[in-house]
Design a protein around this motif. Structure first.
Motif: not given
Length: 449
Positions: A336, A344, A132, A135, A126-127, A139, A332-333, A123
């Motif tokens: 993030q 994170q 952004k 995101y 991914i960031s 997901s 999740q978004a 997770s």
């Protein structure tokens, strides 16, 4: 060839995870049939889930702290190695005729312990890999991979059990871990730069393990959102832990029926994942989370429990699973966007522990509750047969159907109550987004700060 980066790198990793998830889902389905055939008890299936989830939750705080210290790419690779190793040992035990139920519990515990590292590393990675704005789409793709494997895995497992048996399915699973690890070796995953919050988090391993909890506690809207997941997961796990046993009991151990329901759930998840990946989710993502929870309970768990035929179960599984990727992807978004990438690992691990801490308890209670109370109570002449029999039926599996109905109604009530609380409903507005910062190369070895 130059390794891919950005969205291309994420897509490569995603493809590897898709293959790995397919292998794992086939193994899980095959082992579910194997265990239920050996024991004919919902408790045995519940304990398989319990011993996997318990270490995942218990080790999350320290795992999150170490993920932020270590190279996230290597963390994910070691998790895949652990999964492949456990699969190999189970394969050897089964092939030699020595596989026992407690071996599966121990194997699940080891896999769960390494998954405590895998999820926050994945997770958080991914960031740093994608912008952004993508995101929620990422997901959605993650949910799509999980759901796509759930479509084909049950049907493939049923077919392959007749051709190569459980032994062959275990070999396929081992190979899938190698594919996932190969994709991770190829891509470049940047390490995050240190933020102001990251500097504040630095300290001893104990201090860093607790930082995620301190971060969330200092932000009541985020804490409230995760508390909602805590209670919804409690209700959901109490019901869905016995779903497979309910279907097998009501169909006379019909493997194809169970496979069809799980494939329908996978199809729903694919549709939900595709929808979120293309759409990106609504502007107000908290609304999608809360109303998604309510609809998932009312349109998924409740008809699953009330249903007494394969078409109804498949429809409930499809609708409930379609909603899941959207609400989980939007949640999740939110996280993030609000949490700086370099912390994170810590925060997401704490977040998972808060949301899932009651799930092992629900799993531990669900099996005995089904075997000792709900199932006997809904048999002919049972104390609940006259009251609930007209709704969920009477006989094998009916008691577990009632458990699903109660779970779904509870999920909906919790979500609607949360929506009535302004500090949860307005979480996105009350918590500002983190400041975007450039990422650095992932060349540092594990253990580097």
């Amino acid at each position: 060839m130059r390794p891919p980066s950005g969205m291309s790198a994420f897509t490569v990793v995603w493809a590897g995870q898709l293959v790995s998830l397919l292998g794992s889902a086939m193994t899980q389905f095959g082992l579910t049939l194997y265990v239920f055939k050996q024991t004919e008890a919902a408790t045995s299936l519940a304990l398989m889930g319990f011993f996997t989830v318990l270490p995942l939750i218990a080790f999350s705080p320290i795992a999150g702290a170490l993920v932020d210290r270590w190279n996230r790419k290597l963390v994910m690779m070691f998790s895949d190695i652990a999964g492949g190793t456990v699969g190999t040992l189970i394969f050897l035990l089964y092939s030699s005729g020595h596989l026992q139920l407690w071996h599966l519990y121990v194997g699940g515990f080891v896999i769960g312990a390494f998954q405590a590292f895998q999820w926050p590393a994945y997770s958080a990675a991914i960031s740093t890999m994608i912008p952004k704005a993508h995101y929620a789409r990422a997901s959605g793709m993650m949910s799509l991979a999980e759901s796509a494997s759930n479509i084909s895995a049950p049907i493939l497992a049923v077919a392959l059990l007749g051709l190569i048996g459980l032994q062959g399915i275990l070999l396929v699973d081992i190979a899938s871990f190698l594919v996932a690890m190969g994709t991770l070796i190829w891509v470049r995953i940047p390490q995050p730069t240190t933020s102001k919050e990251g500097q504040e988090a630095q300290g001893s391993l104990l201090q860093e393990s607790l930082f995620g909890f301190r971060y969330i506690l200092a932000r009541p809207p985020l804490l409230g959102l995760q508390t909602v997941f805590l209670f919804v997961n409690l209700a959901q796990n109490f019901g869905f832990t016995v779903m497979a046993a309910m279907i097998l009991s009501r169909t006379g151990y019909n493997q194809l029926a169970l496979g069809s329901v799980e494939s329908a759930a996978g199809l729903g998840g694919v549709l939900g994942g595709v929808l979120l990946a293309l759409w990106g989710g609504p502007r107000n993502k908290v609304n999608a989370v809360l109303f998604g929870m309510a609809l998932g309970g009312l349109l998924g768990a409740v008809p699953m429990g009330l249903g007494q035929s394969l078409p109804v179960w498949m429809g409930a599984a499809l609708i409930g699973s379609l909603i899941g990727p959207i609400l989980n992807g939007c949640n999740q978004a939110i996280w993030q966007a609000k949490v700086p990438p370099d912390i994170q690992g810590k925060v997401f691990a704490a977040r998972r522990m808060i949301a899932w801490m009651a799930s092992p308890l629900a799993m531990l209670l669900a099996g005995p509750a089904a075997d000792r109370f709900f199932t006997p109570a809904l048999m002919p002449g049972g104390p609940l047969a006259e009251v609930f029999g007209p709704w969920v039926g009477v006989g094998p599996g009916a008691g577990m159907g009632l458990m699903l109905v109660l779970a779904g109604l509870t999920e909906a009530a919790i979500a609607l109550l949360a929506y009535a609380l302004p500090f949860i409903r307005q979480a996105e507005r009350l918590i500002p987004d983190h400041e975007a910062a450039p990422s650095r190369s992932a060349s540092s070895p594990m253990g580097a700060s």
